[in-house]
Design an enzyme around this catalytic site. Structure first.
Site, PDB file in Angstrom:
ATOM      1  CD  GLN A   1      -4.453 -11.590  32.286  1.00 59.63           C
ATOM      2  OE1 GLN A   1      -3.327 -12.055  32.367  1.00 59.63           O
ATOM      3  NE2 GLN A   1      -5.496 -12.178  32.834  1.00 59.63           N
TER       4      GLN A   1
ATOM      5  CB  VAL B   1      -4.856  -8.400  22.126  1.00 58.11           C
ATOM      6  CG1 VAL B   1      -3.743  -8.236  23.163  1.00 58.11           C
ATOM      7  CG2 VAL B   1      -4.744  -9.758  21.443  1.00 58.11           C
TER       8      VAL B   1
ATOM      9  CG  HIS C   1      -1.427  -8.312  28.115  1.00 56.29           C
ATOM     10  ND1 HIS C   1      -1.743  -9.601  28.469  1.00 56.29           N
ATOM     11  CD2 HIS C   1      -0.671  -7.832  29.135  1.00 56.29           C
ATOM     12  CE1 HIS C   1      -1.195  -9.893  29.642  1.00 56.29           C
ATOM     13  NE2 HIS C   1      -0.549  -8.835  30.071  1.00 56.29           N
TER      14      HIS C   1
ATOM     15  CB  CYS D   1       2.994   6.228  15.024  1.00 56.31           C
ATOM     16  SG  CYS D   1       4.253   7.036  14.016  1.00 56.31           S
TER      17      CYS D   1
ATOM     18  N   GLY E   1     -11.533 -16.568  33.686  1.00 55.17           N
ATOM     19  CA  GLY E   1     -10.858 -17.204  32.557  1.00 55.17           C
ATOM     20  C   GLY E   1      -9.400 -16.850  32.424  1.00 55.17           C
TER      21      GLY E   1
ATOM     22  CB  SER F   1     -16.385 -17.056  31.396  1.00 52.11           C
ATOM     23  OG  SER F   1     -15.806 -17.333  30.168  1.00 52.11           O
TER      24      SER F   1
HETATM   25 ZN   LIG Z   1       3.049   8.920  13.567  1.00 51.37          ZN
END
Ligand SMILES: [Zn+2]
Length: 236
Positions: free
Chosen positions: A91, A93, A109, A117, A176, A218
């Site tokens: 989860q 990023v 996520h 784009c 976690g 962890s």
């Molecule tokens: Zn593009």
């Protein structure tokens, strides 16, 4: 041990690497509620603000002090040595699982160092700041790039695949993760056939649904758990 091993990670595993969570002590970012910057509506109305929010976080990934920790490395080792199928659903990023050498990572996520784009729908690696004048490397459109982050109200990436993996899991380990953010919080129920292990500092709302609960950070808990999974003779 063998079979389908599935690991779900959340903010707790990155906290030990010094990655700041999205919320400061007040639950705010520069006096904005997170919902005011992590949504498509916010991006449409205040793109500079939203870009800045994610630029700050993307720059954090380049901080040489922020490195994969013992837990990330243990999961990479587990993937390399596991005799069955292995998948890691994060989860988070940040890119710490990738830096640790994990290969089968699904960032449900999104990722800070990926941008999307809106003109050509292509996702691409992006390590620098993003702005309303950034140019798509694929189609050349200006100002059509957004962080490839799943915002409030958007559907997680790979969700169908992930749910199939959860249902097929023989061992499901949640690391976690607070157990309150859906859909990930519901995976423990979906993994009905699996041996379910929770690794978390504090009890969660979902702790009672796990077969085994390991309390601790962890970085403290995962290396020995991985050792136990790979060397069941040491099963305690
Ligand atoms: Zn593009």
């Amino acid at each position: 041990m063998s079979g389908n091993l599935l690991v779900l990670t959340g903010a707790g595993i990155s906290a030990d690497s010094g990655v700041q969570t999205f919320r400061d002590a007040n639950g705010l970012w520069e006096n904005h509620r997170i919902e005011e910057v992590a949504s498509l509506e916010a991006f449409r109305s205040c793109p500079d603000l939203v870009h800045n929010f994610y630029n700050v976080r993307r720059r954090q990934l380049k901080d040489s002090n922020i490195k994969p920790n013992a837990a990330h490395l243990a999961l990479s080792e587990l993937e390399a040595a596991w005799p069955g199928n292995f998948h890691l659903i994060s989860q988070n990023v940040d890119d710490l699982h990738w830096q640790a050498g994990s290969k089968k990572v699904l960032n449900m996520h999104g990722q800070l160092n990926q941008v999307l784009c809106e003109a050509c729908n292509q996702s691409m690696f992006w390590s620098n700041d993003l702005s309303v004048t950034s140019v798509c490397k694929f189609c050349g459109h200006v100002g059509m790039l957004r962080p490839d982050i799943v915002w409030f109200g958007e559907s997680p990436h790979f969700l169908g695949l992930i749910e199939d993996l959860v249902r097929a899991a023989d061992i499901f380990i949640a690391v976690g993760t607070s157990g309150v953010v859906y859909p990930a919080a519901g995976f423990v129920h979906l993994a009905s056939q699996a041996l379910k292990i929770e690794v978390n500092l504090a009890p969660t709302e979902k702790s009672k649904y796990f077969d085994e609960v390991l309390r601790g950070s962890s970085t403290e808990v995962l290396p020995s758990l991985v050792d136990r999974l790979l060397n069941p003779v040491t099963l305690r």
